[in-house]
Design an enzyme around this catalytic site. Structure first.
Site, PDB file in Angstrom:
ATOM      1  N   LYS A 160      98.413 111.498  35.641  1.00  0.00           N
ATOM      2  CA  LYS A 160      97.311 112.454  35.669  1.00  0.00           C
ATOM      3  C   LYS A 160      96.147 111.869  36.468  1.00  0.00           C
ATOM      4  O   LYS A 160      95.886 110.664  36.395  1.00  0.00           O
ATOM      5  CB  LYS A 160      96.866 112.763  34.241  1.00  0.00           C
ATOM      6  CG  LYS A 160      95.883 113.915  34.114  1.00  0.00           C
ATOM      7  CD  LYS A 160      95.511 114.152  32.654  1.00  0.00           C
ATOM      8  CE  LYS A 160      94.552 115.311  32.494  1.00  0.00           C
ATOM      9  NZ  LYS A 160      94.162 115.509  31.066  1.00  0.00           N
TER      10      LYS A 160
ATOM     11  N   SER B  24      94.300 120.262  29.738  1.00  0.00           N
ATOM     12  CA  SER B  24      94.008 119.958  31.119  1.00  0.00           C
ATOM     13  C   SER B  24      95.140 119.224  31.857  1.00  0.00           C
ATOM     14  O   SER B  24      95.108 119.162  33.089  1.00  0.00           O
ATOM     15  CB  SER B  24      92.732 119.106  31.185  1.00  0.00           C
ATOM     16  OG  SER B  24      92.935 117.860  30.552  1.00  0.00           O
TER      17      SER B  24
ATOM     18  N   SER C 224      95.004 118.423  25.402  1.00  0.00           N
ATOM     19  CA  SER C 224      95.290 118.438  26.840  1.00  0.00           C
ATOM     20  C   SER C 224      96.672 117.923  27.230  1.00  0.00           C
ATOM     21  O   SER C 224      97.102 118.125  28.361  1.00  0.00           O
ATOM     22  CB  SER C 224      94.228 117.627  27.596  1.00  0.00           C
ATOM     23  OG  SER C 224      93.074 118.408  27.769  1.00  0.00           O
TER      24      SER C 224
END
Ligand SMILES: [Zn+2]
Lengths: 352, 495
Positions: B89, B164, B188
Site C-alpha cells: 500500500k 482505504s 481499511s
C-alpha cells in the site's frame, strides 16, 4: 509611587546526552556543518516514530531531585501543536498536564539575604531547528533551516513568580546553571543557546492589589542580557502606567543592540497549542526504585562555591497526578493492567 | 496441479497461485521466481487498465529481485515468501520507491528509508511489484478519495472496491499480485477485503510495527496482510509480526508460528454474535450470507450464542473525534518546507505554507484536519476529545467482558455489498457509516479478520471474526476451518 517587580523565569537547558531526545543522532553539533546531524526521525519524515532516550529521563529526574521537586510516578508526553518552519513535525513533543516533576524550590542569596524561589515544574521536551534569516544583495530576505538542533533534549524549568528584581533573577539563573553543571547534565552556556531563558514580567503599585498584565520577554542571550532586559522592561511598564497607559498581555523580544524590548507581531504568539497526549509514546511509570537509584547515583558531596547549598537528593515520592490529568490519559492504570493494549511504558528505552 | 503460462482455458496460471502454492513449486524448482514475476507483470499489463489498482509498478526492481530470489532458492533459502510477488500500500515507506499516500502532497516523495515491515519482507527476499492505490492518506472507504484515480471493483467496475486499501484488495482479487500489505485505521483492510472477496487481517494494535507507516491516526493504525486465503494470511503474519524497538507502541511479545493454527475444526470454540453489528439499514442479502456462514461454523463444531455490545453505537462518533484529532497533528508536517509538494506562487513564508496545504490536500483530508483541529481546540477538548477517550475505554471494557465468555465474535464486515462509484462520495456521513462494523475494532485495539463468506446479487460479502488482543491464532483457526468447508475464497472476478 513605588512599584514592585514580579518576575517568573522559564529556563530551557540542553541536556548533555550523547544522542537526541527521540532518535540516535549525535547531539555534538556545535561545530558541525548545517544539517549533518539529522535522520528521518528528527527531520519529521512521514512514517517515523519517536523513541525516548532514557538517559535524558535520568538527567531530568536527577535535576528535578536537586531542585527539591516531587517526581511524578505517572508521567506522559504530549503534542504541542503550532505551525512554524523550525518545527519539523508541526508539533513539538513536550509535557503538558503531567510533567515529570513539580513543586520544588531553589535558595538564592541577594545582599546577604537568603530566600527561596519556588519551582512550579521541571519537564522534558525536544528542541526545534534553528532558523537563520538572511537578506541577499538584491534586498530579498529569506530563511535557512538548520535541523542539527532539532530533537536535542531540552529540560524546561519553570519558576513561580517569586523573583522580585533583576538581580534576584541573575542569582537564580547562576545558581540553577551551577546545579546543572554540578550534576553533569548540562554545562553549556547561554551564548551558545544551550541554556535559554524567557521571563514573565509584571509590576504592581505598592497600594494596588492587582498586578499589571503579564508580559513575556524573550530572546535574552546572556545573563547580562536578562538583567538588562528585566530592568528595561520593569521601567518601561512603570513609565507606561504612570503616563496613564494600559498594559496588555503580550510577548516582547529583547533587542540587544538597542537595549529595548519590542512587541512581537501577534501571529507569532497567538496560538492555541491544542495539546493532547502523544499517541506514539505510551504513558510512563517512573518506579520509586528507579528514582531512588538515580538519587543515590547523583554526586555525593556538597556543591563547591561556599554557598552551603547542597542539592537536596532526598527522594520525595508521591502520586502527584491530579484527577483531571488522570482523566486525560488514554487509559487509566487499572484498565491498562487488565487489558494490555497500548501497554503503559514499564519497559525502558535505550540510554544514549 | 496443472500449471500453464499460456492463455488456454481451464488451466491454472502462475499468477493465480497462492503464496503457499507458489512456494511449493519454487522449492521443487518446478517454476522460478522470475517466471512467476513475469506472469504477474503480464497479468498487470492485461487487467490494470480496467481496475487501476497500482500507483506505481516497479517492474525493473521486481525482475531484479526475482533473479536474486532465484539465486537464494538455489542456495537453499526456504523462506515461505522468497520470490513471491507482492504489492505494498502506498502509505508504507519503501526506500527509493515513491510513497505517495495517493496524495498530491507526496506525489514526488521518495523515502530515504524502509518501513520495518519492508525490512522484514526484504529479508525474506520478497518481490516488490509496486505500490497500491488508496484513499488519500488512508482517509476514506471507497478509494474515490485517491488524488490520482479511483480503483474499480473487479466484480462490477461501476462499483467501489472499498477503502482505504482498495488498491491492495483489488490487486489480490484480480491476481495482479499474490498477496499485498495494507493498513487499517477503521476498517481499511477488512472492508475492501470483504468487498473484493479476499482475506484481510487487522492485527492487534502493537503486533506489527508502525515504523514507516505514514501516520493517519497513530493510536488506531495497524499494518496487515491481504491474501487469497487464510494460509497465506498466516504466512505473511509470520513474516511481518514482530516486536520493534523503533515503535514504542509495539508490544514485546514473541511471535507465534501462525501456520500452527491452520486446524480445520472448531470443536469447543465459543462464538458470540453481537446483535448490534446487524445494524439498521443492513442489506437483507448480506445478513443472509452471514447467518448461513454462522450456521456453517456451528456445523464445524463451534458453539454459537447471540450476545450484546451496547456501546457499539457510540464507536462511530468516538472514532470521528479521535482519528481526525490525531490526523490534524500527524498531517501538520506537510508544509512544503522539507519534502513533498511545495507551492511556488507564494509571497511569504505563511502564504507558502497555506498554499502548499491548500493545493496539496484533497477535500476529505482537509475535512478531517478541520474536524480534528476543532475537537482539540481550547474550550472543546473536554467535550470532544476527552469524552471520546472515555467512550474508547468503555468499548474496550465491553469487548474485554465479551471475551471472558467467548473465544471470538462473528459479525458482518460491512452492512452492504460494494456500493456504486459516486453514490456516497458527496455524503461523508453515509461514507463513514460503511465502516460501522469495522471501526469499533480499531477503537478497542483488538484483531479482526475478514474472510469471503458468500455472495449477494453476485457481489462479495465478508464475514468478520474478532478476538481478544493477540488472539490472531484463534482468528486464523476459525477462518481456516471455514475456508476448508467452503470455496467462496476460490471465486475470482471475471476479468
Ligand atoms: Zn535524528
Amino acid at each position: 509611587m513605588t512599584y514592585e517587580t514580579v518576575i517568573g523565569l522559564e529556563v530551557h537547558a540542553h541536556l548533555l546526552t550523547k544522542s537526541k531526545m527521540f532518535c540516535g543522532c549525535s547531539t555534538d553539533y556545535a561545530n558541525a556543518p548545517p544539517n549533518t546531524h539529522v535522520c528521518p526521525i528528527c527531520l519529521g519524515m512521514p512514517g517515523v516514530l519517536p523513541v525516548i532516550n532514557w538517559k535524558a529521563m535520568e538527567y531530568a529526574v536527577m535535576t528535578a531531585l536537586a531542585l527539591n521537586c516531587t517526581i511524578s510516578e505517572f508521567t506522559k508526553f504530549d503534542r504541542k501543536n503550532y505551525p512554524y518552519p523550525d518545527l519539523m513535525k508541526g508539533y513539538q513533543i513536550s509535557q503538558y498536564d503531567t510533567p515529570l516533576s513539580r513543586n520544588g524550590w531553589l535558595e538564592i542569596e541577594v545582599d546577604g539575604k537568603r530566600g527561596r524561589i519556588n519551582i512550579t515544574r521541571v519537564h522534558l521536551e525536544e528542541d526545534v531547528a534553528k532558523l537563520i534569516h538572511r537578506t541577499d544583495p538584491s534586498g530579498e530576505s529569506y530563511s535557512l533551516v538548520d535541523v542539527n538542533r532539532s530533537g536535542i533534549p531540552l529540560l524546561e524549568i519553570v519558576s513561580e513568580p517569586d523573583i522580585r528584581s533583576p538581580e534576584e533573577a541573575r542569582q537564580y539563573l547562576m545558581k540553577l546553571r551551577s546545579i546543572l553543571q554540578y550534576l553533569g547534565v548540562s554545562t553549556r552556556n547561554m551564548e551558545e543557546g544551550s541554556f535559554r531563558c524567557d521571563a514573565n514580567v509584571s509590576i504592581r503599585g505598592e497600594d494596588s492589589p492587582r498586578y499589571s498584565a503579564k508580559i513575556e520577554v524573550k530572546n535574552m542571550n546572556s545573563f547580562k542580557a536578562v538583567y538588562r532586559a528585566l530592568e528595561y522592561e520593569a521601567e518601561r511598564q512603570r513609565k507606561l502606567l504612570e503616563e496613564g497607559g494600559q498594559l496588555v498581555q503580550e510577548t516582547r523580544n529583547w533587542v540587544e543592540e538597542k537595549g529595548v524590548t519590542v512587541a512581537q507581531r501577534s501571529k507569532e504568539y497567538a496560538h492555541d497549542y491544542r495539546y493532547f497526549p502523544e499517541p506514539d509514546l505510551p504513558p510512563l511509570v517512573l518506579s520509586p526504585a528507579w528514582v531512588e537509584e538515580l538519587s543515590s547515583a547523583s554526586p555525593s558531596s556538597p556543591m563547591p562555591g561556599g554557598s552551603g547549598l547542597w542539592p537536596n537528593m532526598a527522594c520525595r515520592f508521591t502520586m502527584s497526578i491530579s484527577s483531571s490529568a488522570l482523566k486525560r490519559l488514554p487509559l487509566t492504570l487499572k484498565a491498562a493492567s487488565r487489558f494490555p493494549l497500548q501497554a503503559i511504558g514499564l519497559r525502558k528505552g535505550p540510554r544514549r | 496441479m496443472n500449471i500453464a503460462n499460456s492463455q488456454e482455458e481451464g488451466e491454472l496460471r502462475l499468477y493465480q497461485l497462492t503464496s503457499h502454492e507458489a512456494h511449493e513449486l519454487l522449492w521443487k524448482r518446478e517454476i522460478s521466481a522470475l517466471e512467476l514475476t513475469e506472469a504477474v507483470l503480464g497479468r498487470i499489463a492485461q487487467v490494470e487498465e480496467q481496475i487501476h489498482a497500482f500507483v506505481t509498478v516497479t517492474e525493473d526492481l521486481a525482475l531484479m529481485q526475482a533473479r536474486e530470489a532465484d539465486e537464494r532458492i538455489r542456495a537453499g533459502d526456504a523462506s515461505p515468501l522468497v520470490g513471491i510477488p507482492t504489492m505494498i500500500k502506498d502509505n508504507i515507506c519503501t526506500k527509493g520507491i515513491a510513497t505517495t499516500c495517493s496524495s498530491r502532497m507526496l506525489e514526488n516523495f521518495v523515502p530515504p528509508y524502509d518501513a520495518t515491515v519492508m525490512q522484514r519482507l526484504n529479508r525474506e527476499r520478497a518481490v516488490i511489484v509496486g505500490k497500491g492505490n488508496m484513499d488519500e492518506f488512508a482517509m476514506g472507504s471507497s478509494n474515490e478519495h485517491s488524488a490520482f484515480f479511483p480503483t474499480r471493483n473487479p466484480w462490477d467496475r461501476e462499483r467501489v472496491p472499498g477503502g482505504s486499501s482498495g488498491g491492495p484488495a483489488v490487486a489480490v482479487a484480480t491476481d495482479e499480485v499474490i498477496y499485498a500489505l495494507g493498513s487499517d485505521t477503521g476498517g481499511s483492510i477488512r472492508q475492501p477485503a470483504g468487498f473484493c472477496n479476499v482475506v484481510g487481517l487487522k492485527p492487534t494494535y502493537g503486533r506489527v510495527s508502525r515504523y514507516g507507516l505514514v501516520a493517519f491516526a497513530s493510536s488506531l493504525d495497524q499494518i496487515g496482510p491481504l491474501t487469497k486465503d487464510v494460509t497465506d494470511c498466516a504466512l505473511v503474519m509470520n513474516a511481518i509480526a514482530c516486536y520493534d524497538p523503533r515503535d514504542s507502541t509495539s508490544v514485546p511479545q514473541p511471535t507465534p508460528d501462525y501456520t500452527k493454527s491452520l486446524i480445520p475444526e472448531l470443536k469447543g470454540l465459543r462464538l458470540g454474535i453481537p446483535k448490534e453489528y446487524f445494524v439498521r439499514g443492513m442489506e437483507a442479502g448480506v445478513e443472509q450470507v452471514i447467518w448461513d456462514a454462522i450456521a456453517k461454523l456451528e456445523q464445524l463444531g463451534a458453539e454459537v450464542e447471540e450476545t450484546s455490545l451496547p456501546h457499539t453505537r457510540y464507536a462511530l462518533a468516538a472514532y470521528y473525534i479521535i482519528a481526525p484529532s490525531e490526523a490534524s497533528a500527524n498531517l501538520a508536517r506537510y508544509d512544503g518546507v522539507k519534502y513533498g509538494f511545495s507551492a511556488s506562487d507564494a509571497e511569504s513564508m505563511w502564504d507558502a505554507m497555506d498554499k502548499t496545504r491548500q493545493y496539496g490536500f484533497g477535500p476529505e483530508v482537509k475535512r478531517r484536519i478541520i474536524l480534528g483541529t476543532y475537537a482539540l481546540s481550547a474550550g472543546y477538548y473536554d467535550a470532544y476529545y476527552l469524552k471520546a477517550q472515555k467512550v474508547r475505554t468503555l468499548i474496550r471494557r465491553e469487548f474485554e467482558q465479551a471475551f471472558e465468555r467467548f473465544d471470538a465474535l462473528v459479525t458482518p464486515t460491512s452492512p452492504t455489498v460494494p456500493f456504486k462509484l459516486g453514490e456516497k462520495v458527496e455524503d461523508p456521513l453515509q461514507m463513514y457509516l460503511s465502516d460501522v462494523c469495522t471501526l469499533p475494532i480499531n477503537i478497542a485495539g483488538i484483531p479482526g479478520l475478514s474472510i469471503p463468506a458468500g455472495f449477494s446479487d453476485g457481489l462479495p460479502v465478508g464475514m468478520q471474526i474478532l478476538g481478544k488482543p493477540f488472539s490472531e491464532e484463534t482468528l486464523i483457526r476459525i477462518g481456516f476451518a471455514y475456508e476448508q468447508a467452503t470455496d467462496w475464497h476460490k471465486r475470482r472476478p471475471p476479468l
